[in-house]
Design a protein around this motif. Sequence first.
Motif, PDB file in Angstrom:
ATOM      1  N   VAL A 154      68.871  45.375  22.858  1.00 45.49           N
ATOM      2  CA  VAL A 154      69.422  43.937  22.633  1.00 45.49           C
ATOM      3  C   VAL A 154      70.919  43.883  23.027  1.00 45.49           C
ATOM      4  N   ARG A 155      71.644  44.750  22.918  1.00 45.48           N
ATOM      5  CA  ARG A 155      73.033  44.724  23.468  1.00 45.48           C
ATOM      6  C   ARG A 155      73.000  44.785  25.067  1.00 45.48           C
ATOM      7  N   ALA A 156      72.199  45.432  25.445  1.00 45.00           N
ATOM      8  CA  ALA A 156      72.462  45.426  27.020  1.00 45.00           C
ATOM      9  C   ALA A 156      71.879  44.180  27.605  1.00 45.00           C
ATOM     10  N   ARG A 157      70.988  43.773  26.972  1.00 43.16           N
ATOM     11  CA  ARG A 157      70.645  42.277  27.537  1.00 43.16           C
ATOM     12  C   ARG A 157      71.313  41.140  27.100  1.00 43.16           C
ATOM     13  N   ARG A 158      72.569  41.362  26.413  1.00 41.47           N
ATOM     14  CA  ARG A 158      73.231  40.435  25.881  1.00 41.47           C
ATOM     15  C   ARG A 158      72.415  39.282  24.967  1.00 41.47           C
ATOM     16  N   LEU A 159      71.757  39.579  24.071  1.00 38.90           N
ATOM     17  CA  LEU A 159      70.973  38.645  23.105  1.00 38.90           C
ATOM     18  C   LEU A 159      71.726  38.571  21.655  1.00 38.90           C
ATOM     19  N   THR A 160      72.768  39.019  21.718  1.00 40.04           N
ATOM     20  CA  THR A 160      73.550  38.590  20.365  1.00 40.04           C
ATOM     21  C   THR A 160      75.214  39.060  20.707  1.00 40.04           C
ATOM     22  N   PHE A 161      75.775  38.432  19.799  1.00 41.18           N
ATOM     23  CA  PHE A 161      77.165  38.473  19.827  1.00 41.18           C
ATOM     24  C   PHE A 161      77.486  39.702  18.820  1.00 41.18           C
ATOM     25  N   LEU A 162      76.717  40.449  18.317  1.00 38.71           N
ATOM     26  CA  LEU A 162      76.970  41.212  17.265  1.00 38.71           C
ATOM     27  C   LEU A 162      77.128  42.656  17.749  1.00 38.71           C
ATOM     28  N   SER A 163      78.056  43.475  17.228  1.00 42.13           N
ATOM     29  CA  SER A 163      78.352  44.765  17.721  1.00 42.13           C
ATOM     30  C   SER A 163      77.350  45.551  17.489  1.00 42.13           C
ATOM     31  N   HIS A 164      76.962  46.784  18.057  1.00 42.67           N
ATOM     32  CA  HIS A 164      76.520  47.816  17.947  1.00 42.67           C
ATOM     33  C   HIS A 164      76.423  48.248  16.356  1.00 42.67           C
ATOM     34  N   LEU A 200      70.091  33.851  20.514  1.00 44.62           N
ATOM     35  CA  LEU A 200      69.018  34.137  21.570  1.00 44.62           C
ATOM     36  C   LEU A 200      68.233  35.176  20.898  1.00 44.62           C
ATOM     37  N   GLY A 201      68.350  35.545  19.412  1.00 44.65           N
ATOM     38  CA  GLY A 201      67.284  36.389  18.869  1.00 44.65           C
ATOM     39  C   GLY A 201      67.492  37.882  18.775  1.00 44.65           C
ATOM     40  N   GLY A 202      68.770  38.139  19.334  1.00 45.75           N
ATOM     41  CA  GLY A 202      69.000  39.577  19.214  1.00 45.75           C
ATOM     42  C   GLY A 202      68.822  40.325  17.805  1.00 45.75           C
ATOM     43  N   LEU A 208      60.824  42.932  24.306  1.00 41.92           N
ATOM     44  CA  LEU A 208      61.327  43.822  23.594  1.00 41.92           C
ATOM     45  C   LEU A 208      60.408  44.459  22.778  1.00 41.92           C
ATOM     46  N   GLY A 209      58.988  44.142  22.786  1.00 44.02           N
ATOM     47  CA  GLY A 209      58.069  44.988  22.126  1.00 44.02           C
ATOM     48  C   GLY A 209      58.054  44.516  20.615  1.00 44.02           C
ATOM     49  N   VAL A 210      58.556  43.283  20.325  1.00 39.89           N
ATOM     50  CA  VAL A 210      58.354  42.985  18.898  1.00 39.89           C
ATOM     51  C   VAL A 210      57.853  41.652  18.771  1.00 39.89           C
ATOM     52  N   PRO A 211      56.442  41.248  19.430  1.00 44.84           N
ATOM     53  CA  PRO A 211      55.881  40.034  19.325  1.00 44.84           C
ATOM     54  C   PRO A 211      55.850  39.259  17.907  1.00 44.84           C
TER      55      PRO A 211
END
Length: 250
Positions: A41-51, A80-82, A155-158
């Motif tokens: 999620v972090r690598a794909r830049r799907l959220t502003f939230l930190s690890h 973006l759904g992260g 990301l495998g969570v349909p």
Amino acid sequence: MSMAAQLRRLSRHPVATLRSPIRAGFFTRRHPELGHLIGQVRARRLTFLSHECLIDLAEAVLAMERRGLPGAVVEAGAALGGSAIVLGKAKAPSRPMKVYDTFGMIPPPADRDGRDVHERYAAIASGKATGIGGETYYGYRDNLLGEVGDNFRTLGVPAEAHSVEFVQGLYEDTLRVTYPVAFAHVDCDWYESVMTCLRQIEPRLVPGGRLVIDDYDHWSGCRTAVDEYFAGRTGYTFVRRSRLHIVKAG
């Protein structure tokens, strides 16, 4: 301690985001699939939230499952759904989860929002806002809802297999919480949006349930809404983690 006293104490001690690779490594060893997913999620830049923020969300939902709390998981404000992807993976597949968002442009702020909020909205409305990692701001995208669904699948969570429902529209039009809620992630920035979420979700929160307020320390309108809503209420504990957690007694 009264709710007002807890809020005053919290306001004197702003959150300091943890940056610990040791903690991330420990979490991944205990929960390898979730740890890997958070990294994606972090690598794909799907959220502003930190690890660390994503780990906090995942740990709270895992604890909810261990306790066997009844009720749905709710997220208000998906970007973006992260974070929603992490929540969807952390919860039991059969537990219902609702993700509310305009899946488009954020609505304008109101009088109860401060200057910081109005300046941010002016940048967004001008078309000059940037998104996560300098990419296109998600509110400018033509089919954000479709992108979010695709991100879940990639990301495998349909969504269908994990009992996740997307609800598109303004919160005042769509957020009708008539079901018990075990966990809610409120990430919707402005005063009116946050207040609408609190009015709808808090009365349905089960004993032991938890609200995570993403923007309490970031946008004035969010803080004002939370302070006003909980000022005279009892039966809640306010917990400092990477974000503000509000836990119902039980």
